[in-house]
Each structure stands twice: as structure tokens, then as C-alpha cells.
Design a protein around this motif. Structure first.
Motif, PDB file in Angstrom:
ATOM      1  N   ASP A 227       3.688  -9.353   8.448  1.00  0.00           N
ATOM      2  CA  ASP A 227       5.001  -9.659   9.086  1.00  0.00           C
ATOM      3  C   ASP A 227       4.907  -8.568  10.090  1.00  0.00           C
ATOM      4  O   ASP A 227       4.374  -7.514  10.069  1.00  0.00           O
ATOM      5  N   TRP A 228       5.940  -9.116  11.397  1.00  0.00           N
ATOM      6  CA  TRP A 228       5.785  -8.010  12.147  1.00  0.00           C
ATOM      7  C   TRP A 228       6.817  -6.873  12.201  1.00  0.00           C
ATOM      8  O   TRP A 228       7.193  -7.348  11.420  1.00  0.00           O
TER       9      TRP A 228
ATOM     10  N   HIS B 158       0.870  -1.304   0.107  1.00  0.00           N
ATOM     11  CA  HIS B 158      -0.299   0.134   0.105  1.00  0.00           C
ATOM     12  C   HIS B 158       0.400   1.044  -0.055  1.00  0.00           C
ATOM     13  O   HIS B 158       1.985   1.304   0.828  1.00  0.00           O
ATOM     14  N   PRO B 159       0.613   2.126  -0.971  1.00  0.00           N
ATOM     15  CA  PRO B 159       1.521   3.213  -1.134  1.00  0.00           C
ATOM     16  C   PRO B 159       1.468   4.208   0.103  1.00  0.00           C
ATOM     17  O   PRO B 159       2.232   5.153   0.468  1.00  0.00           O
ATOM     18  N   TYR B 160       0.883   4.346   1.034  1.00  0.00           N
ATOM     19  CA  TYR B 160       1.044   4.842   2.009  1.00  0.00           C
ATOM     20  C   TYR B 160       0.261   4.286   3.672  1.00  0.00           C
ATOM     21  O   TYR B 160       0.316   4.984   4.917  1.00  0.00           O
ATOM     22  N   ARG B 161      -0.035   2.716   3.878  1.00  0.00           N
ATOM     23  CA  ARG B 161      -0.139   2.744   4.916  1.00  0.00           C
ATOM     24  C   ARG B 161       0.572   1.206   5.252  1.00  0.00           C
ATOM     25  O   ARG B 161       0.416   0.129   4.116  1.00  0.00           O
ATOM     26  N   CYS B 162       0.880   1.024   6.267  1.00  0.00           N
ATOM     27  CA  CYS B 162       1.985  -0.345   6.858  1.00  0.00           C
ATOM     28  C   CYS B 162       1.421  -1.228   7.338  1.00  0.00           C
ATOM     29  O   CYS B 162       1.551  -2.453   6.748  1.00  0.00           O
TER      30      CYS B 162
ATOM     31  N   GLN C  85       8.847  -5.088  12.404  1.00  0.00           N
ATOM     32  CA  GLN C  85      10.782  -4.678  12.784  1.00  0.00           C
ATOM     33  C   GLN C  85      10.889  -5.867  11.448  1.00  0.00           C
ATOM     34  O   GLN C  85      12.003  -5.808  10.574  1.00  0.00           O
ATOM     35  N   SER C  86      10.060  -6.850  10.255  1.00  0.00           N
ATOM     36  CA  SER C  86      10.669  -6.977   9.076  1.00  0.00           C
ATOM     37  C   SER C  86      10.254  -6.762   8.635  1.00  0.00           C
ATOM     38  O   SER C  86       9.865  -7.291   7.341  1.00  0.00           O
ATOM     39  N   SER C  87       9.037  -6.073   8.205  1.00  0.00           N
ATOM     40  CA  SER C  87       8.527  -5.004   7.584  1.00  0.00           C
ATOM     41  C   SER C  87       8.453  -4.406   6.612  1.00  0.00           C
ATOM     42  O   SER C  87      10.556  -3.791   6.784  1.00  0.00           O
ATOM     43  N   THR C  88       8.660  -3.979   5.492  1.00  0.00           N
ATOM     44  CA  THR C  88       9.271  -3.614   4.107  1.00  0.00           C
ATOM     45  C   THR C  88       9.364  -2.445   4.140  1.00  0.00           C
ATOM     46  O   THR C  88       9.120  -1.450   3.464  1.00  0.00           O
ATOM     47  N   CYS C  89       7.718  -1.576   4.483  1.00  0.00           N
ATOM     48  CA  CYS C  89       7.675  -0.218   5.128  1.00  0.00           C
ATOM     49  C   CYS C  89       8.974   0.695   5.612  1.00  0.00           C
ATOM     50  O   CYS C  89       8.969   0.662   6.517  1.00  0.00           O
ATOM     51  N   ARG C  90       8.495   1.882   4.343  1.00  0.00           N
ATOM     52  CA  ARG C  90       9.306   2.575   5.083  1.00  0.00           C
ATOM     53  C   ARG C  90       8.934   3.732   5.139  1.00  0.00           C
ATOM     54  O   ARG C  90       9.448   5.437   5.325  1.00  0.00           O
ATOM     55  N   GLN C  91       7.779   3.510   5.467  1.00  0.00           N
ATOM     56  CA  GLN C  91       6.813   4.907   6.413  1.00  0.00           C
ATOM     57  C   GLN C  91       7.322   5.472   7.709  1.00  0.00           C
ATOM     58  O   GLN C  91       7.700   5.150   9.057  1.00  0.00           O
ATOM     59  N   LEU C  92       7.202   7.278   8.189  1.00  0.00           N
ATOM     60  CA  LEU C  92       7.505   7.435   9.338  1.00  0.00           C
ATOM     61  C   LEU C  92       6.710   6.499   9.797  1.00  0.00           C
ATOM     62  O   LEU C  92       5.037   7.152  10.188  1.00  0.00           O
TER      63      LEU C  92
ATOM     64  N   GLY D  16      -1.433  -5.706  14.425  1.00  0.00           N
ATOM     65  CA  GLY D  16      -0.181  -5.747  15.141  1.00  0.00           C
ATOM     66  C   GLY D  16       1.497  -6.100  13.760  1.00  0.00           C
ATOM     67  O   GLY D  16       2.072  -6.325  13.690  1.00  0.00           O
ATOM     68  N   LEU D  17       0.978  -6.349  13.284  1.00  0.00           N
ATOM     69  CA  LEU D  17       1.264  -6.714  11.692  1.00  0.00           C
ATOM     70  C   LEU D  17       1.281  -5.966  10.372  1.00  0.00           C
ATOM     71  O   LEU D  17       0.469  -5.554  10.870  1.00  0.00           O
ATOM     72  N   GLU D  18       2.924  -5.788   9.743  1.00  0.00           N
ATOM     73  CA  GLU D  18       2.527  -4.866   8.988  1.00  0.00           C
ATOM     74  C   GLU D  18       2.646  -6.062   7.147  1.00  0.00           C
ATOM     75  O   GLU D  18       2.951  -6.707   7.318  1.00  0.00           O
TER      76      GLU D  18
END
Length: 167
Positions: A86-87, A46-50, A89-96, A75-77
């Protein structure tokens, strides 16, 4: 009457290209190559939601798709490498994410509290709004006035040569 038709037609076209306010076009190349048959085919970040991802469902033409927004379990992203939730800490999400320490310390009450660089677009910045729990926040992208870029040192939109965000 013609103006009403044009307005209605524009609304229909807009609604077809957005899902839940998301403007996302399913990649035709992926649909044609994979037919979305594999368990990780036609799944996108998703472009802006982890905590969400986009699933593309194939249209009848077999070449295009319609995006459907899916939410990860609490609790997952989204992890775009494994194409699964995934958890964090393992997420590829780069959002703030709004820093908990800053929210607790400042409650985001001051005019320069809870403001951060948006590394995706220097013509904007991130402002965190405090959630009801008083410990977490929701990042909101805020625009800088035309021609200005974010200066994180001074927490203001500034002339490009003074900005700390450089792309």
C-alpha cells in the motif's frame, strides 16, 4: 571429525530457520486453520523492512511452513490490515524512517546527528546512514552497552534512570 560434523549440522539448522538473514517461524496455528488457501492467508509483516512481507508456504506435513520474503513494488509498503502492499501513508509499518529534514540539515556528520530512539527496544538506538542521494537514509539498529538504555535528550546510552526510553 566429530567437531566438523557438529559445525556442519549447526549451519544446516540455522539455514533452515532463516531466510535472507530473517529468523521467522511460520505460525502453525494459521497454517492448520486456513491451509493458506485464502488470498490473505499466511502473509505477515516483515519484522524490520517496511517494503517487504513474509509469505509462508506450507510444507508437505500440512502443519508447518517455510517463510519466503517478498518485496513490495517500488514506493509501496506492507499494510498488515489489508494484507497487501500500500502507499506509505496507509502502511501499518511502525519502523523508524530517517527524517529527510535532519539528513539535509546535518548530513549526519556530527557525532550526535541522525541518532534516534528505537521504541521497540530501549537497549538499542537507531543510527541513520546517508544514502548516496544525500537526501534519504537507512536506519541501522545499534546496541547500547549492557545495562544501559537510550537517552534521546543527550543522544547517548545512559543509566536506566536517566534514559528517555522507558520500556
Amino acid at each position: 571429525m566429530l567437531n566438523l560434523f557438529i559445525i556442519l549440522f549447526s549451519i544446516i539448522l540455522y539455514c533452515q530457520s532463516t531466510v535472507n538473514g530473517l529468523d521467522f517461524e511460520c505460525p502453525t496455528k494459521d497454517i492448520i486453520e486456513t491451509k493458506c488457501l485464502g488470498p490473505s492467508d499466511c502473509l505477515y509483516a516483515h519484522p524490520y523492512r517496511c517494503d517487504q512481507f513474509v509469505l509462508c508456504l506450507i510444507n508437505k506435513d500440512g502443519k508447518t511452513g517455510r517463510p519466503v520474503v517478498k518485496t513490495c513494488p517500488q514506493g509501496l509498503e506492507w499494510n498488515d490490515n489489508t494484507k497487501s502492499c500500500d502507499w506509505p501513508q496507509s502502511s501499518t509499518c511502525r519502523q523508524l524512517r530517517c527524517p529527510v529534514w535532519d539528513i539535509i540539515r546535518t548530513k549526519c556528520l556530527g557525532p550526535k546527528d541522525c541518532l534516534y530512539t528505537n521504541w521497540l527496544n530501549c537497549n538499542t538506538y537507531i543510527q541513520c546512514t546517508v544514502n548516496p542521494d544525500g537526501r534519504t537514509g537507512r536506519p541501522v539498529v545499534m546496541p547500547c552497552p549492557a545495562g544501559l538504555k537510550w537517552n534521546n535528550r543527550n543522544k547517548v546510552c545512559d543509566r536506566p534512570e536517566r534514559a528517555t526510553c522507558r520500556h
